[in-house]
Write a protein that holds these residues in place. Structure first.
Motif, PDB file in Angstrom:
ATOM      1  N   UNK A  48       0.856  -1.189   0.000  1.00 34.71           N
ATOM      2  CA  UNK A  48       0.000   0.000   0.000  1.00 34.71           C
ATOM      3  C   UNK A  48       0.891   1.238   0.000  1.00 34.71           C
ATOM      4  N   UNK A  49       0.285   2.375  -0.288  1.00 35.23           N
ATOM      5  CA  UNK A  49       1.028   3.633  -0.247  1.00 35.23           C
ATOM      6  C   UNK A  49       1.682   3.802   1.126  1.00 35.23           C
ATOM      7  N   UNK A  50       0.931   3.542   2.191  1.00 32.54           N
ATOM      8  CA  UNK A  50       1.466   3.703   3.550  1.00 32.54           C
ATOM      9  C   UNK A  50       2.636   2.748   3.814  1.00 32.54           C
ATOM     10  N   UNK A  51       2.571   1.536   3.277  1.00 32.70           N
ATOM     11  CA  UNK A  51       3.677   0.583   3.450  1.00 32.70           C
ATOM     12  C   UNK A  51       4.929   1.047   2.704  1.00 32.70           C
ATOM     13  N   UNK A  52       4.735   1.645   1.546  1.00 27.32           N
ATOM     14  CA  UNK A  52       5.865   2.191   0.793  1.00 27.32           C
ATOM     15  C   UNK A  52       6.529   3.313   1.585  1.00 27.32           C
ATOM     16  N   UNK A  57      10.803   5.431   5.017  1.00 26.35           N
ATOM     17  CA  UNK A  57      11.065   6.144   6.266  1.00 26.35           C
ATOM     18  C   UNK A  57      12.058   5.372   7.127  1.00 26.35           C
ATOM     19  N   UNK A  58      11.916   4.048   7.149  1.00 31.09           N
ATOM     20  CA  UNK A  58      12.841   3.210   7.926  1.00 31.09           C
ATOM     21  C   UNK A  58      14.262   3.311   7.361  1.00 31.09           C
ATOM     22  N   UNK A  59      14.376   3.410   6.043  1.00 29.74           N
ATOM     23  CA  UNK A  59      15.696   3.543   5.416  1.00 29.74           C
ATOM     24  C   UNK A  59      16.352   4.890   5.728  1.00 29.74           C
ATOM     25  N   UNK A  64       9.850  11.929   7.612  1.00 29.49           N
ATOM     26  CA  UNK A  64       8.482  11.947   7.089  1.00 29.49           C
ATOM     27  C   UNK A  64       8.544  12.222   5.589  1.00 29.49           C
ATOM     28  N   UNK A  65       8.386  11.183   4.816  1.00 25.58           N
ATOM     29  CA  UNK A  65       8.528  11.275   3.367  1.00 25.58           C
ATOM     30  C   UNK A  65       7.194  11.192   2.631  1.00 25.58           C
ATOM     31  N   UNK A  66       6.114  11.193   3.374  1.00 23.39           N
ATOM     32  CA  UNK A  66       4.796  10.968   2.788  1.00 23.39           C
ATOM     33  C   UNK A  66       4.492  11.940   1.652  1.00 23.39           C
TER      34      UNK A  66
END
Length: 87
Positions: A48-52, A57-59, A64-66
């Motif tokens: 999903x968009x949120x999972x992407x 973000x973890x990387x 906040x890259x949304x």
């Protein structure tokens, strides 16, 4: 767009000669910067968009890259390079 994926026939590649990421499409080649390539690699129609956003973000230490990711995916969708797998 809930589950973005590359349009059918598009493939991500790294051009060794030019040392750059490219998106191969039937009509030609789209040159990508490394960040765009990272985002598009995750657009597999499964995430999903949120999972992407969460993966990126973890990387990047929780940044906040949304908005940036949404902007890139929307721009690619307007060019017909990314579609919504959930549609």
């Amino acid at each position: 767009m809930t589950r973005p994926r590359l349009v059918t026939g598009a493939r991500l590649r790294y051009d060794e000669v030019r040392e750059e990421h490219v998106l191969l499409i039937p009509e030609g080649v789209v040159r990508l910067n490394p960040t765009a390539a990272e985002v598009l690699e995750l657009c597999d129609g499964e995430r999903s968009f949120d999972e992407i956003v969460a993966a990126l973000s973890a990387r990047y230490d929780g940044a906040d890259l949304s908005d940036d990711v949404r902007e890139l995916i929307d721009a690619m969708a307007q060019k017909g390079l990314v579609v919504d797998a959930a549609a």
